[in-house]
Design an enzyme around this catalytic site. Structure first.
Site, PDB file in Angstrom:
ATOM      1  N   LYS A 145       0.611   3.073  -2.464  1.00  0.00           N
ATOM      2  CA  LYS A 145      -0.710   4.213  -3.767  1.00  0.00           C
ATOM      3  C   LYS A 145      -0.657   5.935  -2.976  1.00  0.00           C
ATOM      4  O   LYS A 145      -0.845   6.120  -3.736  1.00  0.00           O
ATOM      5  CB  LYS A 145      -1.844   4.061  -1.725  1.00  0.00           C
ATOM      6  CG  LYS A 145      -2.303   2.304  -2.194  1.00  0.00           C
ATOM      7  CD  LYS A 145      -3.359   2.004  -0.896  1.00  0.00           C
ATOM      8  CE  LYS A 145      -3.406   0.811  -0.944  1.00  0.00           C
ATOM      9  NZ  LYS A 145      -3.800   0.329   0.558  1.00  0.00           N
ATOM     10  N   SER A 166       0.661  -0.778   0.022  1.00  0.00           N
ATOM     11  CA  SER A 166      -0.110  -0.036  -0.075  1.00  0.00           C
ATOM     12  C   SER A 166       0.502   1.604   0.113  1.00  0.00           C
ATOM     13  O   SER A 166       0.521   1.704  -0.147  1.00  0.00           O
ATOM     14  CB  SER A 166      -1.041  -0.112   0.994  1.00  0.00           C
ATOM     15  OG  SER A 166      -1.799  -0.799   0.865  1.00  0.00           O
TER      16      SER A 166
HETATM   17  N1  GLN Z   1      -1.579  -5.181  -1.633  1.00  0.00           N
HETATM   18  C1  GLN Z   1      -2.807  -4.968  -0.504  1.00  0.00           C
HETATM   19  C2  GLN Z   1      -4.433  -5.813  -0.509  1.00  0.00           C
HETATM   20  O1  GLN Z   1      -4.670  -4.712  -1.743  1.00  0.00           O
HETATM   21  C3  GLN Z   1      -2.043  -3.857  -0.175  1.00  0.00           C
HETATM   22  C4  GLN Z   1      -2.191  -3.524   1.174  1.00  0.00           C
HETATM   23  C5  GLN Z   1      -1.356  -3.449   2.169  1.00  0.00           C
HETATM   24  O2  GLN Z   1       0.163  -2.648   2.161  1.00  0.00           O
HETATM   25  N2  GLN Z   1      -2.318  -2.312   2.652  1.00  0.00           N
HETATM   26  O3  GLN Z   1      -4.867  -5.594  -0.468  1.00  0.00           O
END
Ligand code: GLN
Length: 432
Positions: free
Chosen positions: A67, A64
């Protein structure tokens, strides 16, 4: 002398090492088998100095933490309005993978939760990009933030794809609302590839430092995204970066941040540093347990909370004196430091209260190291009003801090390189 920061980081790591609470992410099989003992911390300054301790060069998947960076790419590639039309900026107070969208529009509440991040992924690159071109743009963009070419961990990617039911459900929901306009499986596939990009804590610190440095990578010098995009991204990280722990984080750590389920955690402190930690055991919010402790300690030891109020801009007027010169007495205001609104207001107040009666007034900014737009305009307005009062105004500006010194509307200003020139100037006009 040995450098101080790495020794300090080593000591801070030792402090959290005994804490073995939490678990590595279990829902992605490849992540569940990660070495839970890994521990590292890296700090990168905005001028490119990097300090690290522990596992700084071990690769793990970004998850994440991608993001905010992909949100930045979407804003840069599509512009603000098209992105804001599809992803909001309100903290959701919910878990990262919550199946939640705004009731009426179906818009994900923010780009840090999965629904918003899947949508942001769909908005990277040009409007008509193929899924492959889009993932190419995402990997190239993440690499530019890091300052080196990054690659995908195919095993983690395949492993997450196999159990991506929840993200696929989100994708289909987004498609049903028209937030996604194409095959949602292709977008979720791209998003999971994005999450599977391999980074080290050193890379992450450099990526965070790029945000802290107004979008310019401190080592490559590349302007990856512009300043307006960085401000947007840091704001969203500050309010939404830690999901349902965002409020605790904002009060206790106070650094715009983002966590990932592989155990990475970044913080970007505007104008100062990028920080990254790595430790795979997670708390109930999906944030690294030891990472959170490390950030709490770093923030309090180093005074990094963004809401910590800096000392008031008290000393911007270094002196206010009358100086004799070849052509009569001159009022000299020597200014210093970094000038923003509150400092500029002090300067204006000092000039107004002094009500200089000397025929010549000098604003000496040779000791000023930064001045923002509003302060520049306020100084020029001071010059304009002094001119209208019949005074000759001089600006001592050897470093060209005021590049376009036009007070406008009846104002005049002579720019000189040093105070002596202003004191002995034969008089207007002799504008530089
Ligand atoms: N790839 C993970 C998901 O989509 C990323 C989530 C995260 O790092 N919080 O569940």
């Amino acid at each position: 002398m040995r450098p101080i920061v790495p020794d300090y980081l080593t000591e801070v790591l030792r402090g959290v090492e005994p804490d073995v609470s939490g678990e590595p992410a279990g829902y992605i099989p490849e992540l569940a088998s990660a070495d839970p003992e890994r521990l590292g911390a890296v700090l990168a300054t905005v001028d490119g100095e990097v300090y690290g301790a522990g596992d700084c060069d071990v690769e793990f998947t970004i998850q994440s933490i991608s993001k905010p960076f992909v949100y930045a790419l979407a804003l840069a590639d599509r512009g603000f309005d098209p992105v804001l039309a599809k992803v909001g900026v309100e903290p959701s107070g919910e878990a990262f993978n919550e199946i939640s969208l705004e009731g009426d529009t179906g818009r994900p509440r923010n780009p840090m939760i999965n629904a918003g991040a899947i949508t942001a992924h769909s908005l990277a690159g040009p409007d008509n990009a193929t899924p492959a071109a889009r993932i190419g743009r995402v990997i190239q963009g993440l690499s530019a933030f890091a300052g080196r070419a990054l690659a995908v961990d195919e095993r983690v990617c395949a492993s997450e794809m196999e159990s991506a039911h929840r993200n696929l459900a989100l994708g289909h929901l987004l498609r049903s609302y028209g937030i996604l306009t194409e095959d949602p499986r292709a977008v979720v596939d791209g998003y999971i590839r994005q999450c599977s990009v391999l980074v080290t804590a050193r890379d992450l610190a450099m990526m965070a430092a790029t945000l802290a440095n107004r979008g310019v990578n401190p080592l490559s010098g590349e302007q990856v995204v512009d300043e307006a995009v960085v401000r947007q991204v840091l704001s969203v990280m500050a309010t939404c970066g830690m999901y349902d722990a965002a409020g605790d984080w904002a009060t206790q750590v106070g650094i715009p941040a983002k966590s990932g389920v592989a155990g990475g955690l970044i913080g970007a402190l505007p104008g100062q540093v990028g920080i990254a930690t790595f430790s795979p055991r997670l708390d109930a919010h999906g944030n690294s347990v030891r990472g959170v402790s490390l950030f709490e300690r770093l923030s309090s030891d180093m005074g990094l909370h963004v809401m910590e109020v800096p000392p008031a801009a008290r000393a911007v007027v270094r002196s206010n004196r009358i100086r004799p010169g070849a052509v009569g007495s001159t009022r000299v205001f020597r200014l210093q430091g970094g000038i923003r609104f509150a400092g500029a207001e002090k300067i204006v107040r000092e000039v107004v209260q002094t009500a200089p009666s000397e025929p010549r007034v000098v604003l000496d900014i040779s000791l000023v190291y930064s001045i923002d737009d509003v302060s520049r305009r306020m100084l020029l307005e001071v010059a304009r009003r002094l001119t209208l009062d019949g005074q000759e105004v001089y600006l001592v500006d050897p470093e060209v801090m005021v590049p376009d010194p036009d007070p406008g509307d009846g104002g005049r200003l002579a720019v000189v390189d040093d105070l002596e020139q202003a004191l002995n100037h034969p008089g207007w006009p002799a504008l530089r």
